[in-house]
Design an enzyme around this catalytic site. Structure first.
Site, mmCIF file in Angstrom:
data_model
loop_
_atom_site.group_PDB
_atom_site.id
_atom_site.type_symbol
_atom_site.label_atom_id
_atom_site.label_comp_id
_atom_site.label_asym_id
_atom_site.label_seq_id
_atom_site.Cartn_x
_atom_site.Cartn_y
_atom_site.Cartn_z
ATOM 1 N N GLY A 76 0.806 -1.216 0.000
ATOM 2 C CA GLY A 76 0.000 0.000 0.000
ATOM 3 C C GLY A 76 0.839 1.265 0.000
ATOM 4 N N THR A 77 1.911 1.274 0.781
ATOM 5 C CA THR A 77 2.734 2.487 0.876
ATOM 6 C C THR A 77 3.307 2.846 -0.492
ATOM 7 O OG1 THR A 77 3.286 1.942 3.157
ATOM 8 C CG2 THR A 77 4.719 3.522 2.040
ATOM 9 N N ASN A 163 -8.085 4.099 8.639
ATOM 10 C CA ASN A 163 -7.475 2.957 9.311
ATOM 11 C C ASN A 163 -7.540 3.055 10.834
ATOM 12 O OD1 ASN A 163 -5.585 5.081 8.322
ATOM 13 N ND2 ASN A 163 -4.258 4.164 9.837
ATOM 14 N N GLN A 191 -7.657 -0.113 3.549
ATOM 15 C CA GLN A 191 -8.492 -0.726 4.590
ATOM 16 C C GLN A 191 -9.838 -1.205 4.040
ATOM 17 O OE1 GLN A 191 -7.754 -1.537 7.679
ATOM 18 N NE2 GLN A 191 -5.749 -0.556 7.809
ATOM 19 N N GLY A 210 -2.109 -6.330 -0.030
ATOM 20 C CA GLY A 210 -2.505 -7.718 0.180
ATOM 21 C C GLY A 210 -2.643 -8.139 1.629
ATOM 22 N N HIS A 211 -1.717 -7.674 2.505
ATOM 23 C CA HIS A 211 -1.712 -8.230 3.872
ATOM 24 C C HIS A 211 -2.881 -7.741 4.716
ATOM 25 C CE1 HIS A 211 0.147 -4.903 6.442
ATOM 26 N NE2 HIS A 211 0.405 -4.434 5.237
ATOM 27 N N THR A 247 11.461 -6.996 -10.997
ATOM 28 C CA THR A 247 11.005 -8.351 -11.285
ATOM 29 C C THR A 247 9.736 -8.645 -10.485
ATOM 30 O OG1 THR A 247 13.276 -9.032 -11.677
ATOM 31 C CG2 THR A 247 11.689 -10.789 -11.212
ATOM 32 N N CYS A 335 1.493 1.826 11.946
ATOM 33 C CA CYS A 335 2.703 2.383 11.347
ATOM 34 C C CYS A 335 3.222 3.567 12.154
ATOM 35 C CB CYS A 335 2.429 2.795 9.911
ATOM 36 S SG CYS A 335 1.668 1.495 8.961
HETATM 37 N N1 PLP Z 1 -2.917 3.086 3.860
HETATM 38 C C1 PLP Z 1 -3.645 2.685 4.908
HETATM 39 C C2 PLP Z 1 -5.014 3.280 5.113
HETATM 40 C C3 PLP Z 1 -3.149 1.730 5.804
HETATM 41 O O1 PLP Z 1 -3.893 1.340 6.847
HETATM 42 C C4 PLP Z 1 -1.843 1.183 5.577
HETATM 43 C C5 PLP Z 1 -1.245 0.233 6.529
HETATM 44 O O2 PLP Z 1 -1.551 0.229 7.710
HETATM 45 C C6 PLP Z 1 -1.124 1.616 4.441
HETATM 46 C C7 PLP Z 1 -1.700 2.576 3.613
HETATM 47 C C8 PLP Z 1 0.208 1.067 4.120
HETATM 48 O O3 PLP Z 1 0.113 -0.215 3.504
HETATM 49 P P1 PLP Z 1 1.341 -1.242 3.513
HETATM 50 O O4 PLP Z 1 1.448 -1.763 4.905
HETATM 51 O O5 PLP Z 1 0.964 -2.301 2.533
HETATM 52 O O6 PLP Z 1 2.545 -0.499 3.065
#
Ligand code: PLP
Length: 394
Positions: A76-77, A163, A191, A210-211, A247, A335
């Site tokens: 996601g990041t 989140n 989310q 994915g996670h 890759t 995070c």
């Molecule tokens: N965006 C939101 C709303 C999230 O809750 C998170 C992770 O907690 C992220 C982005 C970041 O995703 P990733 O952990 O896959 O980098």
């Protein structure tokens, strides 16, 4: 149910990461045993490519978009950074007047920080959309900003669901306001995907990870619609239409497709069950402990999140005492945990800093049970009493 943390604790932190789905584990292990770079021409490479493209098709169909719209990332990041930085740079290169970014005050740091970066290092003017006391963005404010500065806006970025507090944003309305003016709209749906019956096709750009829905950590995607092409952040072999070189993680991509498929298959039943458990959690905690407030929009929120403020407590003390009692939860965004500051989300909602610090997020997911809730409710009175005594002694 699955003992996903391996030490028998009640796991109430699914919004940070949720256990691997069996379907994802199976797909992952099958791929990890096979060789093949999806860019290679030989038989093994073509087999790997087929797995990637079938996974892309399956993810796209779950989200209601075309396979060609899906760009795989490391999570996601990365997807959020690629959207925010890449769309801004591409739009500004097309027209140098486009220096404005509109975002909300309650975004995850994966969006907040690249937006802030553009302001500090690349000359962007940033407009932060305010939210009300339930965490909902102010649509009238957005419309006014777009009417005043429409020609200057490079990108609008507002998350699908929060989140920390779980509030769902009026994504379709924001998308319509942006579409009327031809302005790209990115939504961080990390989310939401796998939990809400999303129609990703309403936005121009959407991040998923994915996670958060049962795939392993380290794989995600950016969905790009209507010809939106961000400038790449990562340059190299030209994979993923030259938007994201590197890759391809065949095993991760296959596992993500399997996890999303499983999440869509049980969505209605799971969401109803989790929302019931969440309501029980809130009711039982409020009945057992005094001075508890629920944060977020109770009528339009993710089913699995209960974000509660305990008056007179420090969230960190509560979290550690609960952990010692075998209950795992979070202060908010995993995070930013470890940084002892009140949540920017609660502050944006007008919660005073001292109140915001006494908050915890309990998040439920596909493995959650009544037993998890019961263990929290059993441990909480003593934990809150102890945290309040510690707070009063300060
Ligand atoms: N965006 C939101 C709303 C999230 O809750 C998170 C992770 O907690 C992220 C982005 C970041 O995703 P990733 O952990 O896959 O980098």
């Amino acid at each position: 149910m699955v003992d996903a943390n391996g030490h028998g604790a009640a796991y109430l932190d699914h919004a940070a990461t949720t256990p691997l789905r069996p379907e994802a584990r199976e797909a992952l292990l099958a791929e990890l045993g096979l060789v093949g770079n999806a860019s290679s021409q030989h038989t093994s490479g073509r087999r790997a490519r087929r797995v990637v493209e079938e996974s892309r098709e399956s993810i796209a169909s779950a989200l209601g978009v075309r396979a060609g719209d899906v760009v795989f990332t490391s999570g996601g990041t990365e997807a959020d950074n690629l959207a925010v930085l890449g769309i801004y740079r591409a739009r500004r290169a097309e027209d140098p007047r486009r220096i404005r970014v509109i975002s909300s005050a309650v975004e995850h740091h994966a969006v907040l920080d690249p937006v802030d970066w553009l302001g500090r290092h690349e000359g962007a003017d940033v407009s932060w959309l305010p939210v009300d006391d339930l965490g909902r963005v102010d649509l009238a404010w957005l419309k006014h900003e777009l009417d005043e500065h429409g020609d200057e806006v490079a990108v609008v970025t507002v998350m699908w669901a929060n989140n920390e507090i779980g509030t769902i944003q009026p994504v379709a309305e924001i998308a319509a306001l942006c579409a009327d003016r031809g302005i790209p709209f990115h939504s961080d749906a990390v989310q939401a995907v796998g939990t809400l019956p999303d129609d990703a096709s309403v936005v121009d750009s959407l991040a998923l990870s994915g996670h958060k829905f049962g795939a392993p950590v380290g794989v995600g995607a950016l969905v790009l619609r209507r010809g939106i092409t961000p400038w790449p952040l990562v340059h190299g072999g030209g994979q993923e239409r030259e938007i994201r070189s590197g890759t391809l993680d065949v095993a991760g991509v296959a596992a993500m497709a399997a996890a999303l498929g499983a999440s869509i298959a049980d969505l209605d039943e799971r969401v109803a069950r989790i929302a019931r458990l969440r309501d029980d959690l809130v009711a039982q905690v409020s009945a057992t402990v005094s001075d508890v407030t629920r944060n977020g929009d109770p009528s339009c929120a993710l089913p699995g999140i209960a974000h509660l403020t305990f008056a007179g407590c420090e969230g960190d003390s509560l979290l550690l005492l609960l952990d010692a009692a075998g209950v795992e939860c979070s202060r908010g965004s995993a995070c930013s945990a470890g940084v002892p500051q009140p949540s920017h989300v609660l502050l944006a909602m007008g919660v005073p800093p001292v109140t915001a610090r006494g908050s915890l997020r309990f998040s439920l997911g596909w493995t959650s049970t009544e037993d998890d809730v019961a263990r929290l409710v059993e441990a909480l009175p003593a934990v809150v009493a102890r945290a309040r005594r510690a707070g009063a002694g300060r």
